[in-house]
Design a protein around this motif. Sequence first.
Motif, PDB file in Angstrom:
ATOM      1  N   GLN A 132      13.055  -1.470 -12.455  1.00 61.70           N
ATOM      2  CA  GLN A 132      11.891  -0.656 -12.751  1.00 61.70           C
ATOM      3  C   GLN A 132      12.235   0.429 -13.764  1.00 61.70           C
ATOM      4  OE1 GLN A 132       8.779  -1.545 -11.114  1.00 61.70           O
ATOM      5  NE2 GLN A 132      10.194  -3.268 -10.921  1.00 61.70           N
ATOM      6  N   THR A 178       4.444   4.642  -8.891  1.00 57.20           N
ATOM      7  CA  THR A 178       3.120   4.914  -9.458  1.00 57.20           C
ATOM      8  C   THR A 178       2.081   3.953  -8.893  1.00 57.20           C
ATOM      9  OG1 THR A 178       3.672   3.581 -11.389  1.00 57.20           O
ATOM     10  CG2 THR A 178       3.980   5.951 -11.584  1.00 57.20           C
ATOM     11  N   SER A 179       2.510   2.765  -8.483  1.00 59.13           N
ATOM     12  CA  SER A 179       1.637   1.836  -7.760  1.00 59.13           C
ATOM     13  C   SER A 179       2.478   1.178  -6.672  1.00 59.13           C
ATOM     14  CB  SER A 179       1.018   0.797  -8.699  1.00 59.13           C
ATOM     15  OG  SER A 179       2.004   0.027  -9.312  1.00 59.13           O
ATOM     16  N   ALA A 180       1.820   0.781  -5.602  1.00 60.79           N
ATOM     17  CA  ALA A 180       2.529   0.248  -4.439  1.00 60.79           C
ATOM     18  C   ALA A 180       3.246  -1.062  -4.766  1.00 60.79           C
ATOM     19  CB  ALA A 180       1.554   0.029  -3.297  1.00 60.79           C
ATOM     20  N   THR A 224       3.477   3.941  -1.253  1.00 58.19           N
ATOM     21  CA  THR A 224       4.076   4.279  -2.541  1.00 58.19           C
ATOM     22  C   THR A 224       5.274   5.207  -2.407  1.00 58.19           C
ATOM     23  OG1 THR A 224       2.539   6.113  -2.857  1.00 58.19           O
ATOM     24  CG2 THR A 224       1.924   3.983  -3.841  1.00 58.19           C
ATOM     25  N   SER A 269       0.806  -1.230   0.000  1.00 57.99           N
ATOM     26  CA  SER A 269       0.000   0.000   0.000  1.00 57.99           C
ATOM     27  C   SER A 269       0.836   1.276   0.000  1.00 57.99           C
ATOM     28  CB  SER A 269      -0.970   0.017   1.184  1.00 57.99           C
ATOM     29  OG  SER A 269      -0.257   0.011   2.401  1.00 57.99           O
ATOM     30  N   TYR A 311       8.352   4.835 -11.373  1.00 60.11           N
ATOM     31  CA  TYR A 311       8.691   5.609 -10.187  1.00 60.11           C
ATOM     32  C   TYR A 311       9.229   6.975 -10.586  1.00 60.11           C
ATOM     33  CZ  TYR A 311      13.597   4.512 -11.126  1.00 60.11           C
ATOM     34  OH  TYR A 311      14.836   4.401 -11.700  1.00 60.11           O
TER      35      TYR A 311
END
Length: 77
Positions: free
Chosen positions: A50, A66-68, A27, A25, A56
């Motif tokens: 990544q 951008t997402s957890a 980020t 959850s 990121y």
Amino acid sequence: MSYIGNSPTTQAYTAQVDYFSGNGSTTAFTLSRPLASVGDALVVVANVPQNPGSAYTVSGNTLTFTSAPPSGSNNIW
């Protein structure tokens, strides 16, 4: 050894590795030192590199995904 002109300068860079544990959850993570741009970081989550800018961003000493990232122990570096 002698040189014509200026003597060469030895430059050094010490890589720094920060480890974080994802929880599915969160980020935003705080880096140990500020970075000048997103290009100054290589970010790996669960052994998968990544893509900077899309996965990121970096602003100062904050790394924001951008997402957890998934849950894991020290699975982000």
